[in-house]
Write a protein that holds these residues in place. Structure first.
Motif: not given
Lengths: 167, 604
Positions: B346-372
């Protein structure tokens, strides 16, 4: 006393434009916005009636695609016999070259594959019933009454008293 | 009249904990304060209170505490309020409250811009109360009240965004599938009410051996509530609801109600081989099918929902192995990491403007370290990596399966599901967190302190609760102490195999373009179950019903039986007799002659 007589005549004769335009006087109260020729009518008997029913101002279909229900007193009239599937799902249409199949989920179903999967599950359980999985049982290390007799002992005999001290 | 037995500190504190949750529901109306903080505070205090009772229970070793209040009493049938605070209740309550505390912290952020946020928190609290009623009840009637309560709240919460057509459809689907299962529960209630004349669990457990019909009905109820194969589509549709709802209801509390029912009523089932075999086979097919489907999904919430269904299948299998305590342990440990996975998603998708497709995510270990990081910990716990929480229960279940006498097909399916679980968790970690960012570039990514605290709390639970629970497990049966090395390492081997195979495929996919594949389509479309069972049978049934109605009622009764029948016969008769009215003399002579001859014949 004058009545306001607002009535707009649309230039095109399609259902959609006629629905959005008022074709009756302002003070006329109608149940729906459809006029009599837009509503389903009796079974078309002549080719002209057939074409008129299929036309854009009635059901908006091509004459080749239009097929009414058989005239068997069931009350369908000239209502078209539409295919028995929902209009709300995406189905397999010819795809554009640039269409990304990974963006849209298309409705596919295959009864054969589903039953093959179920059959595979039943087969697995049947094989498992014939050949159950169990740990191998070793020889029991607990002496039974039979084994004591076989070894020449007597389970009814009291064990000898052991003296643990000497005075 | 109140009859009390053993008013103990545990009893009082548990009832007080449940009552604490009632305060925010009433205070909002009386004091018009913000519901969010009240609900969260009440849940937090209830958690600490129930934690104290759990510690007391572990130290003092008191088995059961019940309080009985008679509601209806007749000559041979009594129905009342009775609470059972045994190991299962006292372990589950703090788990559920801890998870709810973190979810409410998350919901405060997720639903911040919702206009009816107070109502949302009230719904969550009512759900929690229903769930606690379910787990603490000592009779089937009270359990059914909680059962229905969680079903209704699930319906209201899934359809929270009621202007969405998909949400309304999903909530209807959920309530209808749950209702199908309630048929089984009501059948059990009717059978026990008629044959045993009591709904108290203690009295039901004394009746052995139990009939097969009510037990199979209970399995049906549990299968519907816990999304087993055949009754599973509602759990995937339930992802239409807000993510806090998915995290609370559809991962850790409501969906395990079916499993909890079977665990609670296990003394009735332990002697019935058919029921246990049904549980084993149903659980095996559920865990395999859902794990297979999760491999090819691309929606993050759907993957986590399918993983929930797979773990529920594993719990059902464990019940089929006659190990309810192990199933309960897995249930409690699973709640920690599964709710954390949903919150992170929920945190990841809400931060990425409600994107729930994992093919359109990536690289969040730098931008959201605690969540990742927390997402990774949750996935590792789910996969059963050694010494994470999931390892303690999952490894024990697989060891028990391998050393039991059971259906080989069920064993192989469960092992395959374990491999697939490790595979899709690895895929989730890599596609969501690593690689170049594939989301839209201009995103405002925030990691709130309250949010971080919530998921860090659950991460601590995902690591530490495993060994703590394993040490305090209620030892009612002798656990297997001698297993071969192969059996001991089988679960670990399966997990490692899944991870390595998944890594190979992830690496290969970077080089090759994805291609259409029949097996992939079969898995992605969830074995075509929904499209085959939801549309065709209902459409054909309705069409047949319409045909019967129009043919039998409209055509036959209204037209052919009387009006048209009479008109046709009258027409035939009048056509036949019309020759008499044509005015021809020879007709009159013929009629006269025939009637005269008839008269002569009759008189002679």
């Amino acid at each position: 006393m004058e009545f306001e007589h607002w009535s707009v005549q649309s230039k095109s004769n399609t259902v959609s434009t006629r629905l959005h335009c008022r074709v009756a006087p302002l003070w006329a109260q109608s149940v729906s916005g459809l006029s009599k020729d837009m509503l389903p009518g009796p079974y078309p008997k002549t080719p002209e009636e057939w074409a008129a029913a299929a036309a854009a101002n009635k059901y908006n279909m091509r004459v080749e695609d239009y097929e009414p229900y058989p005239d068997k007193d069931m009350g369908y009239g000239d209502y078209p016999k539409l295919p028995n599937r929902s209009q709300h799902v995406y189905r397999s249409l010819p795809l554009h070259w640039d269409f990304d199949p990974y963006l849209w989920t298309q409705v596919n179903n295959s009864l054969t594959t589903f039953f093959a999967f179920l059959g595979f599950m039943v087969f697995m359980f049947f094989i498992g019933y014939l050949y159950p999985s169990y740990q191998p049982w070793g020889q029991s290390s607990i002496l039974t009454m039979t084994s004591i007799w076989e070894q020449g002992g007597n389970p009814n005999k009291k064990p000898p008293k052991v003296k643990h001290y000497e005075i | 009249m109140i009859e009390t037995q053993w008013i103990t500190p545990i009893n009082t504190m548990m009832l007080a904990s449940i009552s604490i949750l009632l305060y925010p529901l009433m205070a909002d109306t009386l004091f018009k304060t913000s519901m969010k903080m009240q609900a969260r505070t009440a849940v937090k205090y209830a958690f600490f209170s129930t934690l104290a009772t759990l510690i007391m229970f572990i130290n003092l070793g008191m088995e059961i505490n019940t309080t009985h209040i008679n509601l209806i009493s007749s000559t041979n049938f009594n129905v009342g309020l009775s609470f059972k605070f045994d190991y299962f209740t006292l372990m589950f309550c703090p788990t559920a409250l801890f998870v709810t505390w973190s979810i409410m912290d998350f919901a405060k952020w997720y639903m911040a811009h919702d206009q009816e946020v107070n109502k949302f928190f009230k719904y969550l609290l009512i759900f929690l109360l229903a769930m606690l009623t379910l787990v603490s009840s000592n009779n089937l009637f009270q359990l059914f009240i909680g059962w229905e309560g969680v079903g209704i709240m699930s319906f209201l919460l899934i359809g929270w965004w009621r202007t969405r057509g998909e949400a309304n459809t999903a909530s209807m689907q959920a309530i209808i599938y749950n209702r199908l299962g309630d048929i089984g529960f009501i059948l059990t209630l009717a059978w026990t009410g008629t044959n045993v004349a009591s709904w108290e669990l203690d009295q039901l457990f004394m009746l052995k051996p139990f009939d097969t019909l009510p037990l199979l009905a209970l399995v049906l109820a549990a299968a519907a509530k816990s999304a087993q194969f055949g009754m599973h589509p509602w759990l995937l549709g339930a992802m239409e609801g807000p993510t806090p709802v998915s995290a609370l209801l559809h991962s850790s509390t409501m969906v395990v109600a079916g499993i909890f029912l079977l665990i609670r009523l296990h003394p009735m089932m332990e002697d019935n081989e058919l029921t246990r075999t049904t549980c084993l086979l149903l659980g095996a097919i559920s865990t395999f099918m859902t794990a297979m489907c999760a491999l090819t999904q691309n929606d993050i919430k759907k993957i986590i929902a399918l993983s929930t269904a797979s773990q529920l299948g594993l719990m059902m299998t464990t019940i089929g192995l006659n190990q309810p305590n192990l199933a309960f342990l897995h249930m409690c440990l699973h709640a920690f990491f599964k709710s954390k996975l949903f919150i992170c998603s929920g945190i990841i998708s809400h931060n990425l403007s409600n994107e729930q497709d994992i093919r359109k995510m990536g690289g969040i270990h730098k931008t959201m370290p605690i969540t990742s990081s927390c997402f990774t910990i949750g996935n590792l716990a789910l996969a059963g990596i050694p010494f994470m929480t999931g390892f303690y229960s999952k490894d024990a279940i697989i060891e028990t399966m391998n050393s039991s006498t059971l259906n080989l097909g069920a064993l192989l399916l469960t092992m395959a599901a374990t491999v697939m679980t490790a595979a899709y968790t690895t895929r989730l970690i890599f596609l969501v967190q690593t690689g170049p960012p594939r989301h839209y570039p201009m995103q405002k990514i925030t990691e709130d302190k309250t949010l971080s605290n919530a998921i860090l709390r659950l991460s601590l639970g995902s690591i530490a609760i495993g060994p703590i629970s394993a040490m305090t497990l209620d030892q009612t049966q002798t656990l297997p102490t001698t297993v071969t090395t192969l059996i001991k390492l089988s679960a670990l081997g399966a997990t490692m195999m899944g991870i390595f195979v998944s890594l190979i495929f992830i690496h290969k996919n970077k080089q090759n373009r994805p291609q259409k594949n029949n097996l992939s389509t079969f898995s992605n479309m969830l074995t075509f179950y929904s499209s085959l069972t939801h549309r065709s049978p209902t459409t054909h049934l309705l069409k047949k019903a319409q045909k019967v109605s129009t043919t039998l009622n409209d055509a036959t009764w209204y037209e052919y039986s009387v009006p048209k029948f009479f008109s046709k016969t009258q027409l035939k008769m009048s056509k036949a007799l019309s020759f008499l009215a044509q005015g021809k003399v020879k007709t009159y002579l013929a009629v006269f002659t025939m009637s005269l001859m008839t008269l002569i014949i009759l008189t002679t």
